[in-house]
Motif scaffolding. Structure first.
Motif, PDB file in Angstrom:
ATOM      1  N   UNK A  90      15.858  79.923   2.386  1.00  0.00           N
ATOM      2  CA  UNK A  90      14.926  80.994   1.775  1.00  0.00           C
ATOM      3  C   UNK A  90      15.765  81.999   0.892  1.00  0.00           C
ATOM      4  N   UNK A  91      16.805  81.898   0.673  1.00  0.00           N
ATOM      5  CA  UNK A  91      17.858  83.083  -0.703  1.00  0.00           C
ATOM      6  C   UNK A  91      17.660  82.731  -1.883  1.00  0.00           C
ATOM      7  N   UNK A  92      16.967  81.246  -1.724  1.00  0.00           N
ATOM      8  CA  UNK A  92      17.215  80.576  -3.213  1.00  0.00           C
ATOM      9  C   UNK A  92      16.065  79.970  -3.600  1.00  0.00           C
ATOM     10  N   UNK A  93      16.370  80.066  -5.368  1.00  0.00           N
ATOM     11  CA  UNK A  93      14.682  79.083  -5.531  1.00  0.00           C
ATOM     12  C   UNK A  93      14.146  78.393  -5.628  1.00  0.00           C
ATOM     13  N   UNK A  94      13.296  78.624  -5.793  1.00  0.00           N
ATOM     14  CA  UNK A  94      12.822  76.645  -5.372  1.00  0.00           C
ATOM     15  C   UNK A  94      13.382  75.224  -5.737  1.00  0.00           C
ATOM     16  N   UNK A  95      13.346  75.874  -6.853  1.00  0.00           N
ATOM     17  CA  UNK A  95      14.777  74.940  -7.604  1.00  0.00           C
ATOM     18  C   UNK A  95      16.034  74.025  -6.766  1.00  0.00           C
ATOM     19  N   UNK A  96      17.094  75.979  -6.756  1.00  0.00           N
ATOM     20  CA  UNK A  96      18.607  75.265  -5.261  1.00  0.00           C
ATOM     21  C   UNK A  96      17.877  74.638  -4.529  1.00  0.00           C
ATOM     22  N   UNK A  97      16.668  74.867  -3.776  1.00  0.00           N
ATOM     23  CA  UNK A  97      16.294  74.647  -2.780  1.00  0.00           C
ATOM     24  C   UNK A  97      16.101  72.995  -2.704  1.00  0.00           C
ATOM     25  N   UNK A  98      14.907  72.579  -3.575  1.00  0.00           N
ATOM     26  CA  UNK A  98      14.876  70.736  -3.602  1.00  0.00           C
ATOM     27  C   UNK A  98      16.638  70.446  -4.231  1.00  0.00           C
ATOM     28  N   UNK A  99      17.455  70.603  -5.109  1.00  0.00           N
ATOM     29  CA  UNK A  99      18.550  70.619  -4.935  1.00  0.00           C
ATOM     30  C   UNK A  99      19.448  70.235  -3.770  1.00  0.00           C
ATOM     31  N   UNK A 100      19.308  71.091  -2.700  1.00  0.00           N
ATOM     32  CA  UNK A 100      19.785  70.591  -1.366  1.00  0.00           C
ATOM     33  C   UNK A 100      18.830  70.020  -0.958  1.00  0.00           C
ATOM     34  N   UNK A 101      17.837  70.336  -0.720  1.00  0.00           N
ATOM     35  CA  UNK A 101      16.815  68.419  -0.453  1.00  0.00           C
ATOM     36  C   UNK A 101      17.447  67.105  -0.905  1.00  0.00           C
ATOM     37  N   UNK A 102      17.916  67.010  -2.297  1.00  0.00           N
ATOM     38  CA  UNK A 102      18.633  66.026  -2.389  1.00  0.00           C
ATOM     39  C   UNK A 102      20.260  66.204  -1.806  1.00  0.00           C
ATOM     40  N   UNK A 103      20.321  66.770  -1.731  1.00  0.00           N
ATOM     41  CA  UNK A 103      21.619  66.150  -1.589  1.00  0.00           C
ATOM     42  C   UNK A 103      21.755  66.208   0.070  1.00  0.00           C
ATOM     43  N   UNK A 104      21.296  66.626   0.608  1.00  0.00           N
ATOM     44  CA  UNK A 104      20.479  66.457   2.114  1.00  0.00           C
ATOM     45  C   UNK A 104      20.688  64.668   2.585  1.00  0.00           C
ATOM     46  N   UNK A 105      20.021  64.397   1.384  1.00  0.00           N
ATOM     47  CA  UNK A 105      19.308  63.105   0.931  1.00  0.00           C
ATOM     48  C   UNK A 105      18.106  62.941   1.862  1.00  0.00           C
ATOM     49  N   UNK A 106      17.228  64.145   2.036  1.00  0.00           N
ATOM     50  CA  UNK A 106      16.073  63.769   2.909  1.00  0.00           C
ATOM     51  C   UNK A 106      15.409  63.421   1.556  1.00  0.00           C
ATOM     52  N   UNK A 107      14.522  62.344   3.306  1.00  0.00           N
ATOM     53  CA  UNK A 107      13.405  61.522   2.213  1.00  0.00           C
ATOM     54  C   UNK A 107      12.426  62.008   2.080  1.00  0.00           C
TER      55      UNK A 107
END
Ligand code: HAM
Length: 409
Positions: free
Chosen positions: A351-368
């Motif tokens: 939550x300390x990251x902005x939306x872009x940062x959080x979405x990037x992490x979602x991508x790295x985690x291969x979240x569906x």
């Protein structure tokens, strides 16, 4: 930066999942065969391995991690599991109370060998020890149990070799015959075998340098009638249930074996034994207990995996919870916990990251899917549920989100 020690490894996913998968296959099979788990200590008195694995073996002479502790005790980090099992069996008085025992163990072993593919200084063994049964049926049982585990895990390209090393009656006769034969060849033997010749002549047969030269030339092992009958019966019980060949050159590298020995081998490299074992009918007596027959094996987990070939387990689909504003963090956090409680693989919390940062992490985690919470959503008691593959998104009420996500992952 401090580096990893040579011969030791960090094992990440997905490889680490292969270990779990193999362990689970083994546990399932052990359960139906009635084997119970014994968790052994990693450190034992050094003398345990000297007395059991054998003073003349490579393991004890060259490969053992031995040290003196602050109390001046001579200790060793276990290079194998069998001696520890025998110690535990004797020390806990199973001899008196329940002499027939079937144990299994799963744990890391340590040998200071020269590292190469399939040979590590720390490796995992899954082992089984069947104590108190001298019948050939026990030999066949443990071999078939091993086959079942390897098959369930999916390793196929291996062969099974078996042999009999006789007993305290017939082996000394053969040993002498072999010494007499090898003495004639002494000058041609490698440096190690020159030493083995007197101390442990059988080991010359499985020497990578000298062994192949003697195939078909060494004197034949004449088993005593009892050992021959035992070996015949083991083969009879195995026939039709497992493909195997009798290999008179199979002698094994540990001192405690008698009668049946076996190896499951894959490939033709020098590290080709994926699992190995045999009878050790004299070991328990030699360790101070009453004469008690036993047989067991251990598989090298890494080698069984190599034999199966790479297999990348399917990643579990996950959802990623994104909070777009500080005021949404707590609801987002609670939602993550709620989804996890419902058995859904849930990531997020950056939550300390902005939306872009959080979405990037979602991508790295291969979240569906992403579950996105902004001030709009929070005011409406909703979330935005976004499919990260297609980009499609729609609103779902906070009450419904758990059910809907469950359908998706
Ligand atoms: P072992 O042949 O020394 O036997 O080891 C069993 C298996 O452990 C080998 O077949 C191999 O798959 C694996 N292994 C051994 N050394 C390494 C290494 N450096 N790196 C990777 N894998 C390795 C025993 O340990 C006996 N305690 C087996 C037994 C149990 N016999 C009777 N009961």
């Amino acid at each position: 930066m401090t580096k990893l020690v040579r011969g030791f490894r960090d094992i990440f996913e997905p490889q680490s999942k292969n270990f779990t998968q193999l362990e689970n296959c083994a546990r399932d099979v052990f359960a139906v065969y009635g084997f119970s788990e014994l968790r052994l200590p990693t450190v034992e008195l050094k003398e345990l391995f000297v007395k059991s694995t054998g003073e003349t073996t490579d393991i004890v002479q060259k490969e053992m991690y031995a040290f003196e502790d602050a109390g001046h005790r001579q200790l060793a980090i276990r290079p194998e599991g069998t001696p520890g099992v025998v110690r535990a069996y004797l020390e806990n008085n199973f001899v008196q109370n329940a002499p027939v025992q079937k144990f299994y163990y799963i744990g890391n072993m340590f040998r200071a060998e020269r590292p190469q593919a399939g040979r590590y200084r720390e490796f995992e063994q899954i082992g089984a020890e069947y104590i108190g049964n001298s019948a050939p049926a026990a030999d066949a049982e443990v071999i078939l149990m091993l086959k079942e585990i390897v098959a369930r895990f999916g390793a196929k390209n291996y062969s099974v070799k078996i042999n009999s090393l006789g007993c305290d009656k017939c082996r000394p006769l053969y040993r002498q015959k072999l010494i007499d034969f090898l003495k004639q060849e002494k000058d041609t033997l490698c440096e190690n075998c020159q030493v083995r010749l007197e101390k442990n002549p059988l080991r010359v047969l499985d020497c990578k340098i000298d062994g192949p030269r003697f195939i078909g030339r060494v004197p034949q092992f004449e088993l005593c009638p009892e050992c021959q009958a035992h070996f015949d019966e083991v083969q009879r019980l195995l026939k039709g249930k497992i493909d195997f060949v009798v290999d008179p050159m199979l002698v094994r590298g540990l001192d405690y074996y008698s009668r049946t020995v076996f190896e499951f081998q894959a490939g033709d490299g020098s590290q080709n034994a994926i699992a190995a074992g045999g009878r050790y009918d004299s070991l328990i007596k030699n360790m101070g207990g009453p004469a008690t027959p036993a047989i067991g094996w251990a598989m090298g987990a890494e080698r069984v995996m190599l034999a199966r070939g790479e297999s990348t387990p399917e990643p579990v689909k996950s959802v990623y919870v994104v909070s777009m504003d500080k005021s949404c963090n707590e609801t987002a956090f609670n939602l993550m916990q709620q989804l996890r409680q419902a058995g859904i693989r849930t990531e997020g919390g950056l939550f300390d990251k902005n939306i872009k940062g959080q979405m990037k992490q979602a991508d790295r985690c291969c979240a569906a899917h992403a579950v996105i919470l902004g001030t709009d959503e929070l005011a409406a008691g909703e979330v935005t549920l976004k499919n990260l593959q297609t980009g499609e998104q729609h609103r779902v009420s906070l009450e419904q989100v758990e059910n809907e996500v469950k359908q998706l992952v």
